[in-house]
Design a protein around this motif. Structure first.
Motif, PDB file in Angstrom:
ATOM      1  N   GLU A 311       0.846  -1.193   0.000  1.00 45.16           N
ATOM      2  CA  GLU A 311       0.000   0.000   0.000  1.00 45.16           C
ATOM      3  C   GLU A 311       0.888   1.252   0.000  1.00 45.16           C
ATOM      4  N   GLY A 312       0.873   1.972  -1.104  1.00 46.03           N
ATOM      5  CA  GLY A 312       1.629   3.210  -1.197  1.00 46.03           C
ATOM      6  C   GLY A 312       3.093   3.055  -1.516  1.00 46.03           C
ATOM      7  N   ALA A 313       3.560   1.841  -1.834  1.00 44.59           N
ATOM      8  CA  ALA A 313       4.987   1.667  -2.114  1.00 44.59           C
ATOM      9  C   ALA A 313       5.207   0.468  -3.023  1.00 44.59           C
ATOM     10  N   LEU A 314       6.252   0.562  -3.827  1.00 46.66           N
ATOM     11  CA  LEU A 314       6.730  -0.553  -4.648  1.00 46.66           C
ATOM     12  C   LEU A 314       8.085  -0.960  -4.087  1.00 46.66           C
ATOM     13  N   ARG A 315       8.193  -2.232  -3.673  1.00 54.05           N
ATOM     14  CA  ARG A 315       9.421  -2.709  -3.029  1.00 54.05           C
ATOM     15  C   ARG A 315      10.129  -3.697  -3.962  1.00 54.05           C
ATOM     16  N   LEU A 316      11.407  -3.418  -4.183  1.00 54.36           N
ATOM     17  CA  LEU A 316      12.224  -4.254  -5.050  1.00 54.36           C
ATOM     18  C   LEU A 316      13.348  -4.876  -4.243  1.00 54.36           C
ATOM     19  N   GLU A 317      13.668  -6.118  -4.556  1.00 55.67           N
ATOM     20  CA  GLU A 317      14.793  -6.783  -3.903  1.00 55.67           C
ATOM     21  C   GLU A 317      15.472  -7.696  -4.907  1.00 55.67           C
ATOM     22  N   VAL A 318      16.787  -7.580  -5.006  1.00 57.12           N
ATOM     23  CA  VAL A 318      17.600  -8.438  -5.869  1.00 57.12           C
ATOM     24  C   VAL A 318      18.673  -9.047  -4.985  1.00 57.12           C
ATOM     25  N   SER A 319      18.639 -10.372  -4.822  1.00 64.73           N
ATOM     26  CA  SER A 319      19.604 -11.055  -3.963  1.00 64.73           C
ATOM     27  C   SER A 319      20.220 -12.222  -4.727  1.00 64.73           C
ATOM     28  N   ASP A 320      21.497 -12.500  -4.415  1.00 63.58           N
ATOM     29  CA  ASP A 320      22.206 -13.579  -5.109  1.00 63.58           C
ATOM     30  C   ASP A 320      22.916 -14.450  -4.088  1.00 63.58           C
ATOM     31  N   ASP A 321      23.483 -15.545  -4.564  1.00 70.46           N
ATOM     32  CA  ASP A 321      24.206 -16.484  -3.689  1.00 70.46           C
ATOM     33  C   ASP A 321      25.699 -16.448  -3.952  1.00 70.46           C
ATOM     34  N   GLY A 322      26.212 -15.283  -4.354  1.00 68.07           N
ATOM     35  CA  GLY A 322      27.635 -15.171  -4.647  1.00 68.07           C
ATOM     36  C   GLY A 322      28.474 -14.975  -3.402  1.00 68.07           C
ATOM     37  N   HIS A 323      29.668 -14.384  -3.584  1.00 69.03           N
ATOM     38  CA  HIS A 323      30.591 -14.240  -2.463  1.00 69.03           C
ATOM     39  C   HIS A 323      30.270 -13.048  -1.566  1.00 69.03           C
ATOM     40  N   GLY A 359      24.806 -14.693   5.391  1.00 71.64           N
ATOM     41  CA  GLY A 359      26.267 -14.802   5.364  1.00 71.64           C
ATOM     42  C   GLY A 359      26.832 -15.025   3.992  1.00 71.64           C
ATOM     43  N   THR A 360      26.008 -15.360   3.015  1.00 68.18           N
ATOM     44  CA  THR A 360      26.468 -15.533   1.638  1.00 68.18           C
ATOM     45  C   THR A 360      25.621 -14.659   0.726  1.00 68.18           C
ATOM     46  N   GLY A 361      26.245 -14.203  -0.330  1.00 69.02           N
ATOM     47  CA  GLY A 361      25.511 -13.439  -1.325  1.00 69.02           C
ATOM     48  C   GLY A 361      25.385 -11.961  -0.973  1.00 69.02           C
ATOM     49  N   PHE A 362      24.754 -11.245  -1.877  1.00 67.39           N
ATOM     50  CA  PHE A 362      24.608  -9.794  -1.757  1.00 67.39           C
ATOM     51  C   PHE A 362      23.153  -9.441  -2.028  1.00 67.39           C
ATOM     52  N   ARG A 363      22.690  -8.386  -1.388  1.00 67.10           N
ATOM     53  CA  ARG A 363      21.269  -8.021  -1.480  1.00 67.10           C
ATOM     54  C   ARG A 363      21.145  -6.530  -1.733  1.00 67.10           C
ATOM     55  N   VAL A 364      20.275  -6.162  -2.677  1.00 62.38           N
ATOM     56  CA  VAL A 364      19.925  -4.776  -2.949  1.00 62.38           C
ATOM     57  C   VAL A 364      18.408  -4.638  -2.795  1.00 62.38           C
ATOM     58  N   ALA A 365      17.970  -3.711  -1.950  1.00 62.53           N
ATOM     59  CA  ALA A 365      16.533  -3.514  -1.703  1.00 62.53           C
ATOM     60  C   ALA A 365      16.211  -2.047  -1.847  1.00 62.53           C
ATOM     61  N   ALA A 366      15.126  -1.760  -2.568  1.00 55.44           N
ATOM     62  CA  ALA A 366      14.692  -0.373  -2.778  1.00 55.44           C
ATOM     63  C   ALA A 366      13.213  -0.258  -2.496  1.00 55.44           C
ATOM     64  N   ASP A 367      12.853   0.795  -1.778  1.00 51.65           N
ATOM     65  CA  ASP A 367      11.441   1.129  -1.522  1.00 51.65           C
ATOM     66  C   ASP A 367      11.124   2.406  -2.277  1.00 51.65           C
ATOM     67  N   LEU A 368      10.188   2.316  -3.208  1.00 50.09           N
ATOM     68  CA  LEU A 368       9.804   3.471  -4.030  1.00 50.09           C
ATOM     69  C   LEU A 368       8.357   3.848  -3.710  1.00 50.09           C
ATOM     70  N   PRO A 369       8.127   5.055  -3.215  1.00 49.22           N
ATOM     71  CA  PRO A 369       6.743   5.451  -2.886  1.00 49.22           C
ATOM     72  C   PRO A 369       5.906   5.620  -4.135  1.00 49.22           C
ATOM     73  N   ILE A 370       4.656   5.199  -4.048  1.00 52.50           N
ATOM     74  CA  ILE A 370       3.692   5.360  -5.135  1.00 52.50           C
ATOM     75  C   ILE A 370       2.659   6.386  -4.678  1.00 52.50           C
ATOM     76  N   VAL A 371       2.657   7.525  -5.293  1.00 54.27           N
ATOM     77  CA  VAL A 371       1.747   8.594  -4.893  1.00 54.27           C
ATOM     78  C   VAL A 371       0.406   8.395  -5.596  1.00 54.27           C
TER      79      VAL A 371
END
Length: 371
Positions: A311-323, A359-371
């Protein structure tokens, strides 16, 4: 007109010197006309008109000083009907004095002119004629002040407009730089990886190699099309008006990364809904840059892209199992992460990235408000 233009080019001190001399000569001339020309008159005329030299620096004080001189010389029949010095100072205080001092100067001038005519017993009708002359001088000074204020206002407006244009140009250059970075970093990485894979299977599996090279060709063509669209705004002719990439382009983006040999899983939660084109483009670029970093730096085998509609936001997450390292070996070290942060901040959102809690991998998360 040429004479006026030449006068405007003169230094102010030269103009004031000419006015001072002319007003002093006027006093001497009026004294001669009235039969009062004596040896001391030129000295008095010089002292009376000399304050005009400082009228621009001290307009109120010089108005007061000249007014006192006028009050003494007018009854002595040395100034004639129109006291030139006082007319010049009326113009000056109307032009240069602030409102409060201007009101005091007007009151003093009215009282002084009235007294200089009525006290000696001159005809009352002269008061109207002389008053008209002073009104004209005041009007001319007010006009000069209004013109100067308008010029200052226009100059300030032009400066503000130039600053706004410069800021807009800077923002546009930054936007183009981010777009080009995202396009080139992703596409070139995909092309390089696919070319390496294609060269490895060109003899063992010609059919697969052909598909790989077809993918390279389509990726290159799409990259050129996107670059033409981005750079088209820099040319005077109409740019290619293709729509910006959006959320509907994520499946194709994931498929292109799969062709590079990375397992990509695209997940979506919640009920999707329309979003502004710039917000959709921001979401696309964040996922694109995240996948590019995974391909280039993570050494991962699997990456998960999650799109969640709240509600009111678009949430994005990109996670991997790398180093688990950020680009360039440290969190925040890559230009891609900086570009993502700038995009998210511009959209009014929040970006978080770093190693995954597991403990493994890298994560990028973004919260974008939707007006």
């Amino acid at each position: 007109m040429e004479i006026l233009a030449a006068l405007r080019r003169l230094p102010p001190v030269a103009v004031d010197a000419v006015i001072t001399i002319a007003c002093g000569l006027n006093v001497v001339l009026q004294a001669g006309i009235n039969g009062r020309l004596e040896w001391w008159v030129p000295l008095v005329a010089s002292a009376y008109s000399l304050p005009l030299m400082w009228r621009r620096r001290y307009p109120f004080a010089m108005t007061l000083l000249c007014g006192l001189g006028t009050s003494f010389l007018a009854p002595a029949k040395l100034l004639g009907q129109f006291p030139a010095v006082q007319l010049v100072m009326t113009y000056t205080f109307a032009d240069l004095c602030p409102p409060g001092k201007r009101a005091l100067a007007i009151a003093g001038t009215v009282a002084g002119v009235t007294g200089s005519i009525l006290i000696p017993g001159d005809e009352f009708a002269n008061l109207g004629v002389v008053g008209m002359a002073f009104a004209v001088a005041h009007a001319l000074g007010t006009t000069a002040r209004a013109r100067r204020d308008r010029i200052a206002m226009l100059e300030e407006r032009a400066l503000r407009h130039a600053e706004e244009e410069q800021a807009a140009a800077t923002r546009e250059r930054e936007r183009i730089a981010r777009e080009m970075h995202d396009i080139l970093a992703h596409s070139v990485s995909m092309i390089a990886i696919q070319a390496e894979g294609g060269s490895a299977v060109v003899r063992s599996d010609p059919g697969r190699a052909e598909r790989v090279f077809d993918t390279i060709g389509s990726t290159a063509r799409e990259t050129l099309a996107q670059l033409r669209r981005v750079l088209g705004v820099l040319r005077s002719e109409d740019a290619d008006r293709r729509p910006l990439p959006g959320l509907d382009g994520l499946p194709a983006l994931a498929a292109g990364v799969r062709d590079a040999g990375l397992q990509v899983r695209l997940e979506e939660e919640g009920a999707s809904r329309p979003v502004p084109p710039d917000l959709a483009a921001t979401a696309y670029r964040i996922v694109q840059e995240s996948l590019t970093n995974v391909v280039k730096h993570a050494g991962a085998g699997t990456v998960v892209v999650r799109v969640r509609w709240d509600e009111g936001a678009l949430r994005l997450e990109v996670s991997d199992d790398g180093h688990g390292d950020a680009p360039d070996g440290g969190v925040g070290g890559g230009h891609g992460l900086t570009g993502m942060r700038e995009r998210v901040v511009a959209a009014g959102g929040e970006l978080v990235y770093g190693p995954r809690p597991e403990g493994t991998g890298f994560r990028v998360a973004a919260d974008l408000p939707i007006v």
